[in-house]
Design a protein around this motif. Structure first.
Motif, mmCIF file in Angstrom:
data_model
loop_
_atom_site.group_PDB
_atom_site.id
_atom_site.type_symbol
_atom_site.label_atom_id
_atom_site.label_comp_id
_atom_site.label_asym_id
_atom_site.label_seq_id
_atom_site.Cartn_x
_atom_site.Cartn_y
_atom_site.Cartn_z
ATOM 1 N N SER A 264 -32.932 -49.283 3.207
ATOM 2 C CA SER A 264 -32.765 -48.256 4.226
ATOM 3 C C SER A 264 -31.978 -48.833 5.397
ATOM 4 N N TYR A 265 -31.308 -47.951 6.081
ATOM 5 C CA TYR A 265 -30.474 -48.365 7.200
ATOM 6 C C TYR A 265 -31.106 -47.880 8.501
ATOM 7 N N PHE A 266 -31.351 -48.803 9.408
ATOM 8 C CA PHE A 266 -31.796 -48.463 10.747
ATOM 9 C C PHE A 266 -30.665 -48.795 11.696
ATOM 10 N N PRO A 267 -30.341 -47.884 12.600
ATOM 11 C CA PRO A 267 -29.280 -48.186 13.561
ATOM 12 C C PRO A 267 -29.660 -49.393 14.416
ATOM 13 N N GLU A 268 -28.659 -50.106 14.886
ATOM 14 C CA GLU A 268 -28.899 -51.322 15.663
ATOM 15 C C GLU A 268 -29.752 -51.065 16.902
ATOM 16 N N PRO A 269 -29.378 -50.134 17.775
ATOM 17 C CA PRO A 269 -30.331 -49.823 18.844
ATOM 18 C C PRO A 269 -31.496 -49.020 18.248
ATOM 19 N N PRO A 270 -32.708 -49.359 18.571
ATOM 20 C CA PRO A 270 -33.870 -48.731 17.922
ATOM 21 C C PRO A 270 -34.211 -47.359 18.516
ATOM 22 N N TYR A 271 -33.388 -46.373 18.186
ATOM 23 C CA TYR A 271 -33.633 -45.030 18.694
ATOM 24 C C TYR A 271 -34.945 -44.459 18.173
ATOM 25 N N PHE A 272 -35.284 -44.776 16.930
ATOM 26 C CA PHE A 272 -36.543 -44.299 16.371
ATOM 27 C C PHE A 272 -37.726 -44.860 17.147
ATOM 28 N N LEU A 273 -37.682 -46.144 17.470
ATOM 29 C CA LEU A 273 -38.769 -46.756 18.233
ATOM 30 C C LEU A 273 -38.842 -46.208 19.651
ATOM 31 N N LEU A 274 -37.703 -45.845 20.208
ATOM 32 C CA LEU A 274 -37.663 -45.246 21.531
ATOM 33 C C LEU A 274 -38.420 -43.920 21.535
ATOM 34 N N VAL A 275 -38.126 -43.078 20.557
ATOM 35 C CA VAL A 275 -38.791 -41.780 20.456
ATOM 36 C C VAL A 275 -40.257 -41.962 20.068
ATOM 37 N N ALA A 276 -40.534 -42.880 19.141
ATOM 38 C CA ALA A 276 -41.922 -43.117 18.729
ATOM 39 C C ALA A 276 -42.757 -43.628 19.900
ATOM 40 N N GLY A 277 -42.202 -44.494 20.710
ATOM 41 C CA GLY A 277 -42.935 -45.025 21.857
ATOM 42 C C GLY A 277 -43.306 -43.951 22.856
ATOM 43 N N ILE A 278 -42.372 -43.066 23.156
ATOM 44 C CA ILE A 278 -42.683 -42.008 24.123
ATOM 45 C C ILE A 278 -43.669 -41.013 23.536
ATOM 46 N N LEU A 279 -43.584 -40.739 22.230
ATOM 47 C CA LEU A 279 -44.546 -39.832 21.605
ATOM 48 C C LEU A 279 -45.952 -40.433 21.565
ATOM 49 N N VAL A 280 -46.046 -41.717 21.282
ATOM 50 C CA VAL A 280 -47.357 -42.391 21.299
ATOM 51 C C VAL A 280 -47.948 -42.354 22.701
ATOM 52 N N ALA A 281 -47.127 -42.616 23.702
ATOM 53 C CA ALA A 281 -47.612 -42.609 25.080
ATOM 54 C C ALA A 281 -48.057 -41.211 25.499
ATOM 55 N N LEU A 282 -47.303 -40.190 25.123
ATOM 56 C CA LEU A 282 -47.661 -38.828 25.511
ATOM 57 C C LEU A 282 -48.932 -38.340 24.819
ATOM 58 N N THR A 283 -49.048 -38.598 23.518
ATOM 59 C CA THR A 283 -50.251 -38.149 22.812
ATOM 60 C C THR A 283 -51.483 -38.928 23.266
ATOM 61 N N SER A 284 -51.328 -40.211 23.496
ATOM 62 C CA SER A 284 -52.453 -40.998 24.017
ATOM 63 C C SER A 284 -52.808 -40.566 25.435
ATOM 64 N N GLY A 285 -51.812 -40.201 26.208
ATOM 65 C CA GLY A 285 -52.062 -39.703 27.561
ATOM 66 C C GLY A 285 -52.825 -38.394 27.561
ATOM 67 N N SER B 221 -37.595 -50.779 23.726
ATOM 68 C CA SER B 221 -36.534 -50.114 22.962
ATOM 69 C C SER B 221 -35.437 -49.599 23.876
ATOM 70 N N GLY B 222 -35.830 -49.120 25.052
ATOM 71 C CA GLY B 222 -34.830 -48.674 26.020
ATOM 72 C C GLY B 222 -33.934 -49.807 26.487
ATOM 73 N N LEU B 223 -34.505 -50.973 26.679
ATOM 74 C CA LEU B 223 -33.682 -52.120 27.055
ATOM 75 C C LEU B 223 -32.746 -52.530 25.918
ATOM 76 N N GLU B 224 -33.239 -52.419 24.686
ATOM 77 C CA GLU B 224 -32.383 -52.748 23.547
ATOM 78 C C GLU B 224 -31.237 -51.750 23.404
ATOM 79 N N VAL B 225 -31.490 -50.487 23.729
ATOM 80 C CA VAL B 225 -30.425 -49.481 23.678
ATOM 81 C C VAL B 225 -29.318 -49.833 24.657
ATOM 82 N N PHE B 226 -29.682 -50.394 25.790
ATOM 83 C CA PHE B 226 -28.680 -50.779 26.780
ATOM 84 C C PHE B 226 -28.044 -52.134 26.500
ATOM 85 N N LEU C 271 -35.266 -60.758 24.675
ATOM 86 C CA LEU C 271 -35.270 -60.523 26.114
ATOM 87 C C LEU C 271 -35.941 -59.193 26.462
ATOM 88 N N SER C 272 -35.689 -58.180 25.664
ATOM 89 C CA SER C 272 -36.300 -56.881 25.957
ATOM 90 C C SER C 272 -37.818 -56.939 25.815
#
Length: 123
Positions: A2-23, A71-76, A82-83
């Motif tokens: 499987s191919y995952f794009p270099e910047p982890p866009y999936f992890l970016l979206v997954a992280g915010i969804l985990v934070a929102l549902t846990s919140g 993931s946001g730092l990796e996108v940038f 480091l991120s």
């Protein structure tokens, strides 16, 4: 393979969804605990506050925010190491400060009542 794009866009979206549902779970649990605590005036000691029910959603929020931040730092364009080296300590520090502030607010409510945190009445 499987191919995952270099910047982890999936992890970016997954992280915010985990934070929102846990919140949402944290908010519902805290409301339920505070309502029960307020209705039971005779035994409203902070030591009886069930923090075990609050810690799991709070850790979920922290994990989601940490994943989102790294993931946001990796996108940038920051490297992985480091991120994570920036995101993990920052998330732990902010999470600890928020947890301590929550405890401080609950002890203030225990000492002075719920009217002590009503910021709308301050003028």
């Amino acid at each position: 393979m499987s191919y995952f794009p270099e910047p982890p866009y999936f992890l970016l979206v997954a992280g915010i969804l985990v934070a929102l549902t846990s919140g949402a779970a944290f908010a519902a649990t805290l409301k339920q605990i505070v309502q029960k605590w307020a209705s039971d005036r005779a035994a409203n000691r902070l030591s009886k506050l069930p923090t075990a029910q609050l810690i799991l959603p709070f850790l979920g929020i922290s994990a989601g925010v940490g994943l989102f931040l790294s993931s946001g730092l990796e996108v940038f364009g920051f490297p992985n190491w480091l991120s994570y080296a920036v995101a993990i300590p920052l998330t732990l520090l902010i999470g600890l400060l928020i947890w301590l502030q929550l405890g401080s607010m609950l002890s203030l409510v225990e000492r002075e009542g719920f009217q002590s945190i009503d910021i709308d009445s301050w003028r």
